[in-house]
Design a protein around this motif. Structure first.
Motif, PDB file in Angstrom:
ATOM      1  N   ASN A  73      49.096 -65.095   1.826  1.00 41.82           N
ATOM      2  CA  ASN A  73      48.623 -66.457   2.078  1.00 41.82           C
ATOM      3  C   ASN A  73      47.630 -66.556   3.227  1.00 41.82           C
ATOM      4  O   ASN A  73      46.827 -67.479   3.264  1.00 41.82           O
ATOM      5  N   LYS A  82      55.200 -61.217  -0.341  1.00 43.76           N
ATOM      6  CA  LYS A  82      54.957 -59.982   0.392  1.00 43.76           C
ATOM      7  C   LYS A  82      56.293 -59.526   0.958  1.00 43.76           C
ATOM      8  O   LYS A  82      57.182 -60.374   1.139  1.00 43.76           O
ATOM      9  N   ILE A 100      61.504 -69.168   1.738  1.00 47.78           N
ATOM     10  CA  ILE A 100      60.093 -69.203   1.335  1.00 47.78           C
ATOM     11  C   ILE A 100      59.904 -69.831  -0.045  1.00 47.78           C
ATOM     12  O   ILE A 100      58.804 -70.267  -0.398  1.00 47.78           O
ATOM     13  N   ASP A 112      69.280 -66.898  -8.478  1.00 41.45           N
ATOM     14  CA  ASP A 112      69.616 -66.329  -7.162  1.00 41.45           C
ATOM     15  C   ASP A 112      70.985 -65.682  -7.299  1.00 41.45           C
ATOM     16  O   ASP A 112      71.868 -66.236  -7.963  1.00 41.45           O
ATOM     17  N   ARG A 120      62.930 -55.818  -4.506  1.00 38.00           N
ATOM     18  CA  ARG A 120      61.643 -56.070  -5.180  1.00 38.00           C
ATOM     19  C   ARG A 120      61.453 -55.174  -6.409  1.00 38.00           C
ATOM     20  O   ARG A 120      61.069 -55.651  -7.482  1.00 38.00           O
TER      21      ARG A 120
HETATM   22  N1  LIG Z   1      54.213 -65.181   2.976  1.00 40.39           N
HETATM   23  C1  LIG Z   1      54.882 -65.605   4.026  1.00 40.39           C
HETATM   24  O1  LIG Z   1      54.334 -66.184   4.959  1.00 40.39           O
HETATM   25  C2  LIG Z   1      56.365 -65.346   4.089  1.00 40.39           C
HETATM   26  C3  LIG Z   1      57.175 -66.060   5.000  1.00 40.39           C
HETATM   27  C4  LIG Z   1      58.556 -65.812   4.979  1.00 40.39           C
HETATM   28  C5  LIG Z   1      59.102 -64.873   4.113  1.00 40.39           C
HETATM   29  N2  LIG Z   1      58.270 -64.179   3.266  1.00 40.39           N
HETATM   30  C6  LIG Z   1      58.816 -63.151   2.345  1.00 40.39           C
HETATM   31  O2  LIG Z   1      59.550 -63.805   1.307  1.00 40.39           O
HETATM   32  C7  LIG Z   1      60.639 -62.991   0.888  1.00 40.39           C
HETATM   33  C8  LIG Z   1      61.914 -63.825   0.968  1.00 40.39           C
HETATM   34  O3  LIG Z   1      62.110 -64.247   2.302  1.00 40.39           O
HETATM   35  P1  LIG Z   1      63.013 -65.532   2.670  1.00 40.39           P
HETATM   36  O4  LIG Z   1      62.688 -65.860   4.070  1.00 40.39           O
HETATM   37  O5  LIG Z   1      62.875 -66.582   1.618  1.00 40.39           O
HETATM   38  O6  LIG Z   1      64.463 -64.860   2.601  1.00 40.39           O
HETATM   39  P2  LIG Z   1      65.856 -65.593   2.397  1.00 40.39           P
HETATM   40  O7  LIG Z   1      66.909 -64.653   2.865  1.00 40.39           O
HETATM   41  O8  LIG Z   1      65.816 -66.981   2.965  1.00 40.39           O
HETATM   42  O9  LIG Z   1      65.965 -65.763   0.788  1.00 40.39           O
HETATM   43  C9  LIG Z   1      66.077 -64.696  -0.103  1.00 40.39           C
HETATM   44  C10 LIG Z   1      66.915 -65.167  -1.297  1.00 40.39           C
HETATM   45  O10 LIG Z   1      66.857 -64.168  -2.313  1.00 40.39           O
HETATM   46  C11 LIG Z   1      68.160 -64.038  -2.863  1.00 40.39           C
HETATM   47  N3  LIG Z   1      68.249 -62.715  -3.482  1.00 40.39           N
HETATM   48  C12 LIG Z   1      68.343 -61.505  -2.858  1.00 40.39           C
HETATM   49  N4  LIG Z   1      68.337 -60.518  -3.777  1.00 40.39           N
HETATM   50  C13 LIG Z   1      68.229 -61.109  -4.995  1.00 40.39           C
HETATM   51  C14 LIG Z   1      68.142 -60.616  -6.317  1.00 40.39           C
HETATM   52  N5  LIG Z   1      68.176 -59.312  -6.580  1.00 40.39           N
HETATM   53  N6  LIG Z   1      68.012 -61.505  -7.315  1.00 40.39           N
HETATM   54  C15 LIG Z   1      67.981 -62.839  -7.074  1.00 40.39           C
HETATM   55  N7  LIG Z   1      68.059 -63.363  -5.829  1.00 40.39           N
HETATM   56  C16 LIG Z   1      68.172 -62.507  -4.814  1.00 40.39           C
HETATM   57  C17 LIG Z   1      69.105 -64.257  -1.695  1.00 40.39           C
HETATM   58  O11 LIG Z   1      70.402 -64.624  -2.131  1.00 40.39           O
HETATM   59  C18 LIG Z   1      68.389 -65.380  -0.942  1.00 40.39           C
HETATM   60  O12 LIG Z   1      68.815 -66.667  -1.384  1.00 40.39           O
HETATM   61  C19 LIG Z   1      60.616 -61.755   1.802  1.00 40.39           C
HETATM   62  O13 LIG Z   1      59.984 -60.699   1.134  1.00 40.39           O
HETATM   63  C20 LIG Z   1      59.796 -62.208   3.006  1.00 40.39           C
HETATM   64  O14 LIG Z   1      59.096 -61.135   3.630  1.00 40.39           O
HETATM   65  C21 LIG Z   1      56.945 -64.410   3.243  1.00 40.39           C
END
Ligand SMILES: NC(=O)c1ccc[n+]([C@@H]2O[C@H](COP(=O)([O-])OP(=O)(O)OC[C@H]3O[C@@H](n4cnc5c(N)ncnc54)[C@H](O)[C@@H]3O)[C@@H](O)[C@H]2O)c1
Length: 342
Positions: free
Chosen positions: A122, A94, A11, A32, A76
């Motif tokens: 969004n 979110k 995201i 990250d 979070r």
């Molecule tokens: N608004 C939307 O439409 C939408 C769509 C997809 C995902 N999301 C939300 O976005 C968030 C991330 O989802 P994603 O799909 O990008 O996940 P993802 O697994 O692709 O990416 C998460 C990243 O965060 C890193 N990470 C985890 N813990 C960490 C920390 N403590 N410090 C630093 N980095 C850390 C991981 O290594 C990973 O690279 C989730 O909360 C998800 O619900 C929202």
């Protein structure tokens, strides 16, 4: 404003591409826990800023004003604590938290350090949603009595979603629940929910659910959906129907909403309904871009964003209330969830 991007997964592409186009912010670093993910993201988006795998080091070296939190929900609270206590405002993906206790603690920290914490919703930022909300507010169709949202999709994500206990309610329904609150401009009071998983579902947990919420003024909100629904797909924004005292609004989640009112010349026993042409509300930017714009404008003006954590906890409470209702097979009051102490 100096922004620190925390979490460089899927995201983050949506955030970074919007932030890069703005001239009022500068991405000063990417963090990250997997440093390769941060380095990859810097390369993909042609960012020259440093990359970090330790948040404290990034904060100490860059002194950012704002944190962009794109980590997974279970991190979070920890990220919020570090950033808010370091004097940063937080713009977060979110959901606000993976628990109501966590969400409450984030609100407490935001108050304690007098810094903002805004949540990405969004799906509020869409010309059709704005038009739908404005139609309901205008009184053309009278008082809402019922709002329905239908979300059936066949999604083969693989990974964590197929292993979660409640993939539909926890990972997706927060969007639709938040849209319902936004459209009605009212808060939910209680919910009955049946979560289920069909025999042919490829999810371990419950990929389907039906929820009946009662909102203020006795307005009913009915949510029904599934991630494991072979066949025709609904919009990611859901398919909506608002039944009101003088007419109905429908929205297929793709085009603009349609408005139907009673034809005053038709038979009283078998009334006919006519589609009413409406003025639609224009919005220049939508989705992530629209929400990020409101968040940044809120920081500049001091006016709280519509997705401030203090408001957003009510959308999150709908998710946890629905899950509790399904598990305990009873109606759950939202109050019960918001007051929960552990
Ligand atoms: N608004 C939307 O439409 C939408 C769509 C997809 C995902 N999301 C939300 O976005 C968030 C991330 O989802 P994603 O799909 O990008 O996940 P993802 O697994 O692709 O990416 C998460 C990243 O965060 C890193 N990470 C985890 N813990 C960490 C920390 N403590 N410090 C630093 N980095 C850390 C991981 O290594 C990973 O690279 C989730 O909360 C998800 O619900 C929202």
């Amino acid at each position: 404003m100096k922004l620190l991007q925390i979490g460089c997964g899927n995201i983050s592409n949506a955030w970074i591409s919007v932030l890069k186009r703005r001239n009022d912010v500068e991405i000063c670093g990417l963090v990250d826990t997997n440093i390769d993910a941060a380095a990859k993201k810097a390369m993909e988006h042609e960012l020259n800023c440093p990359v970090y795998d330790i948040l404290d080091k990034a904060i100490a070296e860059q002194h950012p004003d704002v944190a962009v939190d794109n980590v997974l929900p279970d991190s979070r609270l920890e990220v919020a604590r570090r950033c808010l206590s370091s004097g940063m405002n937080v713009l977060s993906e979110k959901p606000l938290s993976d628990s109501i206790q966590g969400a409450k603690e984030i609100i407490r920290l935001s108050d304690e350090y007098d810094k903002e914490f805004f949540v990405m919703q969004n799906r509020r930022y869409n010309c059709a949603m704005l038009s739908f909300k404005d139609i309901l507010k205008s009184g053309t169709v009278g008082q809402p009595g019922y709002l329905g949202a239908q979300f059936f999709r066949e999604s083969h994500f693989g990974g964590f979603r197929e292993l979660m206990e409640s993939p539909l309610l926890v990972d997706m329904a927060i969007h639709t629940f938040d849209q319902a609150r936004y459209l009605l401009g009212k808060d939910p009071l209680s919910v009955y929910c049946k979560e289920y998983n069909t025999d042919y579902s490829w999810y371990n947990g419950n990929a389907s659910a039906v929820c009946i919420f009662t909102f203020e003024n006795n307005v009913i909100f009915n949510y029904t959906g599934s991630w494991s629904s072979p066949g025709t797909m609904d919009s990611y924004d859901s398919v909506w129907r608002a039944m009101c005292s003088k007419g109905t609004v429908t929205w297929n989640g793709l085009e603009l909403p349609r408005v139907y009112v009673k034809d005053p010349d038709s038979d009283i026993r078998h009334p006919k309904h006519i589609e009413t042409p409406m003025e639609y509300t224009d919005c220049l930017i939508s989705g992530h871009e629209g929400c990020i714009d409101e968040m940044l404008e809120s920081l500049k003006t001091g006016r709280r964003s519509g997705t401030d954590c203090r408001d957003n906890i009510k959308s999150l409470a709908m998710v946890f209330a629905a899950i509790k209702s399904a598990r305990e097979n009873r109606e759950i009051k939202i109050e019960e969830i918001l007051e929960v102490k552990k």
